[in-house]
Design a protein around this motif. Structure first.
Motif, PDB file in Angstrom:
ATOM      1  N   VAL A  41       0.831  -1.207   0.000  1.00  0.00           N
ATOM      2  CA  VAL A  41       0.000   0.000   0.000  1.00  0.00           C
ATOM      3  C   VAL A  41       0.863   1.254   0.000  1.00  0.00           C
ATOM      4  CG1 VAL A  41      -1.478   1.343   1.515  1.00  0.00           C
ATOM      5  CG2 VAL A  41      -2.115  -0.939   0.930  1.00  0.00           C
ATOM      6  N   SER A  42       1.955   1.230   0.768  1.00  0.00           N
ATOM      7  CA  SER A  42       2.765   2.450   0.833  1.00  0.00           C
ATOM      8  C   SER A  42       3.461   2.712  -0.486  1.00  0.00           C
ATOM      9  CB  SER A  42       3.756   2.365   1.985  1.00  0.00           C
ATOM     10  OG  SER A  42       4.477   1.175   1.919  1.00  0.00           O
ATOM     11  N   VAL A  43       4.002   1.650  -1.138  1.00  0.00           N
ATOM     12  CA  VAL A  43       4.646   1.854  -2.429  1.00  0.00           C
ATOM     13  C   VAL A  43       3.614   2.280  -3.474  1.00  0.00           C
ATOM     14  CG1 VAL A  43       5.903   0.700  -4.268  1.00  0.00           C
ATOM     15  CG2 VAL A  43       6.527   0.305  -1.926  1.00  0.00           C
ATOM     16  N   HIS A  44       2.393   1.701  -3.377  1.00  0.00           N
ATOM     17  CA  HIS A  44       1.316   2.072  -4.287  1.00  0.00           C
ATOM     18  C   HIS A  44       0.978   3.552  -4.150  1.00  0.00           C
ATOM     19  CE1 HIS A  44      -3.008   2.625  -5.076  1.00  0.00           C
ATOM     20  NE2 HIS A  44      -2.806   1.827  -6.077  1.00  0.00           N
ATOM     21  N   LEU A  45       0.941   4.031  -2.901  1.00  0.00           N
ATOM     22  CA  LEU A  45       0.640   5.445  -2.661  1.00  0.00           C
ATOM     23  C   LEU A  45       1.724   6.332  -3.269  1.00  0.00           C
ATOM     24  CD1 LEU A  45      -1.444   7.173  -1.286  1.00  0.00           C
ATOM     25  CD2 LEU A  45      -0.122   7.100   0.775  1.00  0.00           C
ATOM     26  N   LEU A  46       2.990   5.921  -3.107  1.00  0.00           N
ATOM     27  CA  LEU A  46       4.096   6.709  -3.664  1.00  0.00           C
ATOM     28  C   LEU A  46       3.985   6.784  -5.182  1.00  0.00           C
ATOM     29  CD1 LEU A  46       6.876   8.072  -3.252  1.00  0.00           C
ATOM     30  CD2 LEU A  46       7.872   5.834  -3.631  1.00  0.00           C
ATOM     31  N   VAL A  47       3.782   5.609  -5.829  1.00  0.00           N
ATOM     32  CA  VAL A  47       3.706   5.563  -7.292  1.00  0.00           C
ATOM     33  C   VAL A  47       2.538   6.406  -7.788  1.00  0.00           C
ATOM     34  CG1 VAL A  47       3.234   4.036  -9.222  1.00  0.00           C
ATOM     35  CG2 VAL A  47       4.841   3.346  -7.474  1.00  0.00           C
ATOM     36  N   VAL A  48       1.395   6.266  -7.095  1.00  0.00           N
ATOM     37  CA  VAL A  48       0.192   6.976  -7.514  1.00  0.00           C
ATOM     38  C   VAL A  48       0.383   8.486  -7.392  1.00  0.00           C
ATOM     39  CG1 VAL A  48      -2.059   7.532  -6.558  1.00  0.00           C
ATOM     40  CG2 VAL A  48      -1.564   5.231  -7.259  1.00  0.00           C
ATOM     41  N   LEU A  49       1.039   8.928  -6.320  1.00  0.00           N
ATOM     42  CA  LEU A  49       1.209  10.377  -6.151  1.00  0.00           C
ATOM     43  C   LEU A  49       2.177  10.936  -7.183  1.00  0.00           C
ATOM     44  CD1 LEU A  49       1.061  10.800  -2.322  1.00  0.00           C
ATOM     45  CD2 LEU A  49      -0.634  11.337  -4.035  1.00  0.00           C
ATOM     46  N   ILE A  50       3.242  10.168  -7.510  1.00  0.00           N
ATOM     47  CA  ILE A  50       4.146  10.629  -8.572  1.00  0.00           C
ATOM     48  C   ILE A  50       3.389  10.726  -9.894  1.00  0.00           C
ATOM     49  CG2 ILE A  50       6.169  10.013  -9.923  1.00  0.00           C
ATOM     50  CD1 ILE A  50       7.362   8.829  -7.411  1.00  0.00           C
ATOM     51  N   GLY A  51       2.577   9.685 -10.186  1.00  0.00           N
ATOM     52  CA  GLY A  51       1.808   9.705 -11.424  1.00  0.00           C
ATOM     53  C   GLY A  51       0.821  10.851 -11.465  1.00  0.00           C
ATOM     54  N   ALA A  52       0.178  11.150 -10.319  1.00  0.00           N
ATOM     55  CA  ALA A  52      -0.793  12.239 -10.289  1.00  0.00           C
ATOM     56  C   ALA A  52      -0.099  13.576 -10.498  1.00  0.00           C
ATOM     57  CB  ALA A  52      -1.535  12.236  -8.956  1.00  0.00           C
ATOM     58  N   ALA A  53       1.070  13.748  -9.885  1.00  0.00           N
ATOM     59  CA  ALA A  53       1.802  14.999 -10.074  1.00  0.00           C
ATOM     60  C   ALA A  53       2.218  15.162 -11.527  1.00  0.00           C
ATOM     61  CB  ALA A  53       3.025  15.032  -9.164  1.00  0.00           C
TER      62      ALA A  53
END
Lengths: 194, 104
Positions: free
Chosen positions: A171-183
Motif C-alpha cells: 500500500v505504501s509503495v502504491h501510494l508513492l507511485v500513484v502520487l508521482i503519477g498524479a503529479a
C-alpha cells in the motif's frame, strides 16, 4: 433510551442528512461542504464503535487531506456555468428509484445476516494503536490463533499470528507511485512550440 | 454500547452506499462523481468497523482493512483529480457528458 442509543441517533442523523445534501445540492461547492459534514459524521461513528485510532485517521486523512484536495479541484474548475450543472427531471426520477431500491435491498439483506453477531462482553474496545502497529510490523500476538478447518485428514494447519507487513508495504509503495503519477498528470501544461 | 445492536450501523452504511450510487449516477460534474465514490468507500468502511466490533474473531482485521481503504481512497482521489484537471485543461469543462471522444 440509553446514552449510546441517543448518541448514535444524533450522529446517524447528522451523517445521513449531510449525505442527502451531497446528493441533492446542485452547487458543487455546497456539495463539498456537505461532504465535509458526512465525513465528520462517519468519523464520529468510528468513535462510537470504539475505534479511536480509525476515527482520528479518518479525520486527519479524509477531512484534512482528501477533502482539501477535492476543494482545490472545485476551486480550479468551478467557473461560471460549471458550478451548477442542471439535470433533466427524468434523471432524478431514475436515480431516486435506483437509490431507493438499492437501499432497501442492501439494508434488508445485511440486517437479515446481522442477527448472529454479538459484541464481546469482556472486551469493550477495538485494538488500539499498539496492536495495530505491531500487526503492521508482523510481530503481533493479538490475532486469534486456531486450527484451520477443512483440510485433509491427518494434516494440521494452525493459523499463525497474522502479520500485515506485506500489504502495508504494498500500500505504501502504491501510494508513492500513484502520487508521482498524479503529479505528472496534473503538471502545468507546456504547449508544444511547433 | 450494550443496548445497540449491529443493525443500525448496517442500515446507516446501506444509506450512505445508496447515496453514493445515486450521486455517481446523477451528477454531471466530474468532481461530484468523485464525491459519490468517497461516499461509497466510507459506507464500506463503516461496515468493516462495525463487523470488527461485533465479531470478536476479526477485531484486528476490520481495522487493518479499513485503514487500507482510507489510504487507497486518498490515492484514488489524487489520481482522479489529476485526470479531471487534465481534461479541464484540454476541454475547458468538467461536464462528463462532454467526454465522449472515445465513443464508437
Amino acid at each position: 433510551m440509553s446514552l449510546p442509543v441517543v448518541l448514535f441517533a444524533i450522529v446517524a442523523a447528522l451523517t445521513a442528512v449531510s449525505a442527502l445534501g451531497v446528493v441533492l445540492s446542485r452547487n458543487i461547492v455546497r456539495a463539498a461542504i456537505w461532504l465535509l459534514f458526512t465525513l465528520i459524521g462517519v468519523s464520529l461513528t468510528y468513535f462510537l464503535l470504539g475505534a479511536e485510532f480509525l476515527g482520528a485517521a479518518q479525520l486527519i486523512v479524509y477531512v484534512g487531506g482528501t477533502l482539501v484536495l477535492v476543494v482545490f479541484g472545485v476551486m480550479l474548475t468551478a467557473q461560471g456555468p460549471m458550478q451548477a450543472l442542471k439535470n433533466k427531471p427524468m434523471e432524478w426520477v431514475v436515480g431516486g428509484l435506483l437509490g431507493g431500491v438499492l437501499f432497501g435491498l442492501i439494508a434488508s439483506v445485511s440486517i437479515g445476516a446481522a442477527g448472529s453477531f454479538k459484541p464481546a462482553e469482556s472486551d469493550e474496545r477495538l485494538p488500539g494503536v499498539a496492536p495495530l502497529g505491531l500487526g503492521f510490523l508482523g510481530v503481533t500476538e493479538t490475532a486469534p490463533i486456531a486450527d484451520v478447518t477443512g483440510v485433509p485428514e491427518g494434516t494440521r494447519i494452525s493459523r499463525k499470528s497474522v502479520a500485515y507487513l506485506l500489504p502495508f508495504e504494498i500500500v505504501s509503495v502504491h501510494l508513492l507511485v500513484v502520487l508521482i503519477g498524479a503529479a505528472y498528470l496534473a503538471r502545468a501544461k507546456r504547449r508544444a512550440a511547433s | 454500547m450494550t443496548h445497540l445492536g449491529l443493525e443500525p450501523f448496517l442500515a446507516l452504511s446501506a444509506f450512505l452506499f445508496a447515496c453514493g450510487v445515486v450521486c455517481v449516477a446523477t451528477k454531471r460534474n466530474a468532481i461530484g462523481i468523485l464525491m459519490g465514490v468517497e461516499l461509497i468507500l466510507n459506507a464500506a468502511n463503516v461496515n468493516f468497523i462495525a463487523f470488527a466490533r461485533y465479531n470478536p474473531a476479526f477485531r484486528l482485521e476490520g481495522e487493518v482493512f479499513a485503514l487500507m481503504v482510507i489510504v487507497l481512497a486518498a490515492a484514488e482521489a489524487a489520481v482522479a483529480l489529476a485526470i479531471i484537471l487534465n481534461f479541464y485543461n484540454n476541454h475547458a469543462t468538467v461536464d462528463v457528458d462532454k467526454a465522449d471522444e472515445l465513443k464508437g
